[in-house]
Design a protein around this motif. Structure first.
Motif, PDB file in Angstrom:
ATOM      1  N   CYS A 190       0.826  -1.204   0.000  1.00 24.46           N
ATOM      2  CA  CYS A 190       0.000   0.000   0.000  1.00 24.46           C
ATOM      3  C   CYS A 190       0.863   1.257   0.000  1.00 24.46           C
ATOM      4  O   CYS A 190       0.658   2.166  -0.804  1.00 24.46           O
TER       5      CYS A 190
ATOM      6  N   ASN B 183      -9.977   2.816   3.931  1.00 25.77           N
ATOM      7  CA  ASN B 183     -10.195   2.194   2.623  1.00 25.77           C
ATOM      8  C   ASN B 183     -11.631   2.372   2.146  1.00 25.77           C
ATOM      9  O   ASN B 183     -11.883   2.666   0.977  1.00 25.77           O
TER      10      ASN B 183
ATOM     11  N   ASP C 298     -12.758  -6.122   5.157  1.00 28.17           N
ATOM     12  CA  ASP C 298     -11.394  -6.447   4.737  1.00 28.17           C
ATOM     13  C   ASP C 298     -11.203  -7.955   4.675  1.00 28.17           C
ATOM     14  O   ASP C 298     -11.678  -8.702   5.529  1.00 28.17           O
TER      15      ASP C 298
ATOM     16  N   SER D  10      -0.002   0.799   5.247  1.00 25.48           N
ATOM     17  CA  SER D  10      -1.337   0.349   5.631  1.00 25.48           C
ATOM     18  C   SER D  10      -1.300  -0.162   7.062  1.00 25.48           C
ATOM     19  O   SER D  10      -0.241  -0.470   7.606  1.00 25.48           O
TER      20      SER D  10
END
Length: 485
Positions: free
Chosen positions: A12, A214, A186, A149
């Motif tokens: 990320c 996100n 997730d 992340s």
């Protein structure tokens, strides 16, 4: 001119970093018509003599007969080499210094303990040497930007290990963290563990954290796609207007980058990259009211651990070359205080502001900022001891393709709701001790780390909640001087 170093950690962090460097080059190319190395470029790029650097094949004349090329002030770290390899083989490959890359092949298995306790220890000396080398290229190092992340193993584990290293070895250099939080859906089942374990480190060792969700990014991209139908195709048109061919701010193909299509997460990553571009605009360009990066922490963080800032932007655009219709200036201020424009799913309007920064770019006046503050202030609740808690900045250089942009950074108690949701997901796993053994089998990782991290998160939630009680209670009376006779 001060310099900053960007530390990209994990998949990320490196993907966001790639978008940041791409868009930063575009902005400098739009202003720097000659392609010559100047002070704005020096803030995030260094000038390299290509004769002694075999990693670059993009020469640029410095006007004195020497061959020069640009290198990003970046350190790329990933325990899975795939993304970094893709970057070093991609259109921006010449921008990265190959001595500033640290990779492994096995990855962290979505496990904070593997990243923090194992790879963080194993690579500590190499990380220290690599960051030191980048710092030695700076004349006046002001800030580290760490991008990672929270849900994965490398981003959360190695990222926070690097943060600790930075505090230890560069205690006087500001540490800004852009942390991407996982959504409820997730697909990494252990992401609540990783996020809460990492949050303890962010609370203890960062100067300022910009949490990004996100799910908020997904919702914003979907709204943009509906508003601009052409975005659905994912096709991009790359303009080289204002970019001198063969300069340090162009690629060998004649443009800054030239892939045919957006990659799956590029639209979301561009949103985060634009956040960083707008926040650092004053460090890169001139303006009538520039905001130094140290002023952000000085003005927006009244208590050391309450350094989580809610970011909001207007206009919102996910693709780098989309020319959206310009927004009226006043409408942009209204948008920036709308939850639809936030990179975190929260509602500051119904919570308490501890402080707020407005960072405007474009051909505007300070009076425009003041007028909009006066217009919006009656609908916003500021804590009683900081009713005038506004920090304002004005940079004269707008984003490419837009006449203006506005970034707001708010220290607001609404972040406690995001943290409470994360805590609930953590507790749901932890009370069954699900997957705990994957963590405790790593040397140095103990069960107590879970309890202490949860306690740290509870403390942050409680502190923000206690401040929010001021919303419905009048400020305490001013103390009166008593004269004893």
């Amino acid at each position: 001119m001060t310099q900053s170093i960007v530390v990209q950690v994990g998949q990320c962090g490196n993907q966001i970093g790639c978008r940041f460097w791409d868009l930063a080059l575009r902005e400098h190319a739009a202003v720097n018509k000659t392609g010559m190395y100047d002070e704005p470029l020096s803030s995030f790029f260094r000038n390299v003599d290509s004769r002694y650097d075999d990693t670059s094949d993009i020469p640029v004349g410095d006007g004195k007969g020497k061959i020069r090329s640009l290198k990003a002030r970046a350190v790329l770290v990933d325990m899975e080499e795939g993304v970094v390899t893709e970057l070093t083989n991609g259109p921006l490959r010449e921008v990265f210094d190959y001595q500033q890359l640290i990779t492994d092949v096995s990855g962290c298995g979505n496990n904070w303990a593997v990243g923090h306790k194992m790879y963080g220890v194993q690579y500590r000396e190499q990380l220290s040497d690599t960051i030191r080398r980048a710092a030695e290229y700076c004349d006046c190092l002001q800030c580290f930007f760490v991008m990672h992340s929270m849900g994965g193993g490398t981003g959360s584990g190695v990222g926070t290990s690097i943060l600790n290293l930075l505090e230890e070895e560069y205690p006087d250099v500001y540490r800004f963290v852009t942390a991407v939080y996982p959504s409820v859906e997730d697909d990494v089942i252990t992401s609540p563990y990783n996020s809460v374990l990492a949050m303890r480190e962010l609370t203890e060792h960062a100067d300022c954290v910009l949490p990004v969700e996100n799910q908020a990014l997904v919702e914003i991209v979907n709204k943009i796609s509906q508003a601009v139908p052409s975005l659905k195709t994912g096709k991009r048109t790359y303009s080289t207007t204002g970019v001198k061919s063969g300069s340090a701010i162009t690629s060998s193909q004649g443009g800054v980058t030239s892939p045919a299509e957006e990659k799956p997460f590029d639209s979301m990553n561009n949103l985060v990259a634009n956040l960083l571009l707008n926040m650092t605009s004053s460090a890169r360009f001139e303006g009538s009211l520039n905001v130094d990066l140290n002023e952000i922490t000085m003005n927006l963080v009244p208590f050391p651990k309450l350094h989580y800032l809610v970011s909001s932007q207007s206009p919102l655009y996910a693709m780098s070359d989309v020319n959206l219709p310009p927004r009226r200036l006043d409408q942009m201020f209204s948008d920036a205080f709308s939850r639809d424009h936030q990179l975190l799913r929260a509602d500051p309007k119904h919570s308490l502001y501890l402080a707020c920064a407005l960072m405007l770019r474009g051909n505007a006046e300070i009076s425009d900022i003041r007028r909009n503050i006066d217009r919006l202030k009656p609908n916003l609740k500021f804590i009683h001891w900081n009713q005038e808690g506004w920090k304002t900045g004005l940079c004269s250089v707008p984003p490419v393709g837009q006449p203006y942009s506005l970034l707001t950074l708010a220290n607001n108690t609404c972040v406690r709701h995001t943290f409470s949701e994360l805590k609930d997901r953590f507790v749901k796993l932890y009370k069954r001790k699900a997957h705990i053994h994957h963590y405790t089998q790593i040397d140095g990782m103990e069960l107590a780390d879970f309890g202490e991290s949860l306690e740290s998160l509870n403390s942050i939630i409680t502190e923000y909640s206690s401040l929010e009680t001021h919303m419905n209670s009048p400020p305490p009376p001013e103390p009166r001087l008593q004269i004893l006779t």
